[in-house]
Write a protein that holds these residues in place. Structure first.
Motif: not given
Length: 490
Positions: A203-211, A269-275
């Protein structure tokens, strides 16, 4: 492969689906490595050999640096790594630029030199993955990092597809531990943690990607036509038009580049990695140093740790500190492209940093005055800083020296004419309207701190409405021709 294409959407869905099917962590890593190479090959074809060459070079040199006790041999190995990486970067990115300068000097001194240009293709992402592999060997040399345990592990660090092309510049000390994360009690036994698509990260990854998609495809791509028309040939345009185009480009490059970073961070993040975060509200910076703590953070911190500090940083004389700042920003400008306009941009920021440091050294009481910590003091500092930042965007965007000088003159010396702006066509008025909307949203994001988190915490129905709105805005304004991200050129 561009993020803003249906090709990437299909590719990413296939990757996510496959990751959920592949259960063993090791095979998941190998799969991610394979799709990362495919992602790069899709855009760069045979130039993938340069990525592989840098990977092989630094994997083995890193191991040798760690294993040898001879400091002289360590230095030789480090020099070999730097020479190999910077040699590839210099040849493919700067060879034609160097030939042009040599021919110019030859003709100036009547030496009749005319070396033909090589017309080399610029490998996408080479500036980014080169800096990643350099930081890896340097950190091993400094004793701050153990070498990677396997070629596959290191290759995945170098080629991880979300950030491969335009960052953020990730360090091995940040990424490799995520590949090695274990679960279980040591008394019972441990195993590598499996990559799973967790609901929170999804959910958070999709949100960040949407932005990110909103910034790039709604704002940046629809502001660029106005900016392009003005700066293709700014001669004859009045001050207000030049200023609006300058502000437009400042918004465009921020929306474009931070949009890419958002998509990369969200996908990882969706894949479980933090950049690492790459932008932190840069247009609210109150000083030159504060700006570089907020803009392209992964690059500015890299330049600080691997160039500025080794040059002596601020530990030498004051004059040496100013020289170090100028040198770092000169090279930082040149890193962006083989052209004098990028050098001018870098030097301008070097001057800003050096003058700010000089004023802080000479007048420490003024710098620490409570006025500058007050609300009105911060507002004034932000306005002055952004005036200078946007001034520097002119040589970043405009490559012709005469056009740069004309645009800077009109930016600095306002001529109080508005007829050109009044005659803008409807499409350009839309671009200006989007600029205003972006500035308002940028201010709101500053006041509300983190829009990503706010949207993420919305009820599911409102969150879906947000995503739907983003898609509608993008589709409505999309002309069917996806534009490259600006930093793909670097």
């Amino acid at each position: 492969m561009l993020f803003n294409t249906i090709d990437f959407v299909v590719f990413f869905v296939i990757v996510l689906t496959s990751i959920t099917i592949i259960k063993h962590r090791k095979f998941q890593h190998l799969f991610l490595l394979s799709v990362s190479y495919f992602f790069f090959y899709y855009s760069s074809n045979y130039l993938i050999v340069l990525l592989i060459a840098s990977t092989i070079l630094d994997f083995y040199i890193g191991k040798e640096i760690w294993n040898t006790k001879d400091i002289t041999k360590k230095k030789i190995l480090l020099i070999a790594s730097l020479a190999g990486n910077l040699g590839l970067l210099g040849f493919f990115k700067y060879a034609d630029f160097a030939i042009l300068q040599f021919n110019f000097l030859g003709n100036y001194f009547d030496l009749a030199t005319n070396i033909p240009l090589l017309n080399l293709a610029l490998p996408i992402g080479i500036s980014f993955y080169t800096f990643q592999t350099i930081s890896y060997t340097v950190d091993i040399y400094r004793g701050k990092l153990e070498p990677s345990r396997s070629m596959a592990e290191f290759a995945l660090f170098v080629s991880f597809f979300p950030q491969l092309v335009a960052g953020p510049i990730v360090r091995a000390s940040e990424f490799l531990p995520q590949l090695r994360e274990k679960i279980g009690d040591s008394k019972i036994g441990t195993k590598l943690r499996q990559i799973t698509i967790e609901e929170k990260n999804l959910k958070l990854g999709i949100t960040i990607m949407a932005f990110g998609f909103l910034k790039k495809m709604f704002f940046a791509d629809n502001i660029s036509p106005f900016v392009n028309e003005i700066f293709t040939n700014p001669i004859g345009h009045e001050s207000l038009t030049i200023i609006l185009a300058t502000i437009g480009f400042g918004i465009q490059i921020y929306a474009d580049f931070s949009g890419y970073s958002d998509i990369a961070i969200g996908a990882a993040l969706i894949l479980g990695f933090k950049l690492p975060m790459n932008f932190n509200k840069p247009y609210f910076a109150t000083s030159p140093s504060d700006f570089w703590k907020r803009w392209h953070i992964s690059l500015s911190s890299w330049l600080r740790d691997y160039l500025y500090i080794p040059l002596g940083g601020n530990k030498k004389s004051k004059n040496r500190t100013y020289l170090n700042l100028m040198t770092v920003m000169f090279l930082g400008g040149l890193w962006h492209g083989a052209s004098w306009n990028f050098v001018i941009w870098g030097v301008l920021h070097g001057v800003y940093l050096a003058i700010h440091k000089l004023m802080s050294d000479r007048f420490p009481k003024v710098a620490s005055n409570s006025f500058f910590k007050s609300k009105i003091g911060k507002i004034i500092s932000v306005i002055v800083m952004q005036y200078l930042v946007f001034l520097a965007w002119i040589p970043f965007r405009v490559s012709d020296i005469d056009h740069i000088l004309y645009s800077i003159q009109k930016y600095v010396l306002f001529d109080f004419q508005i007829s050109g702006v009044m005659n803008l066509n409807s499409l350009h008025k839309i671009s200006i309207g989007l600029m205003v909307i972006f500035l308002v949203l940028n201010y709101v994001s500053y006041k509300k701190y983190n829009l990503h988190e706010i949207i993420y915490r919305l009820k599911t129905s409102y969150w879906v409405l947000f995503l739907t709105t983003v898609m509608v805005l993008i589709v409505f304004f999309f002309d069917g021709n996806p534009e490259d991200f600006i930093y793909f050129r670097f």
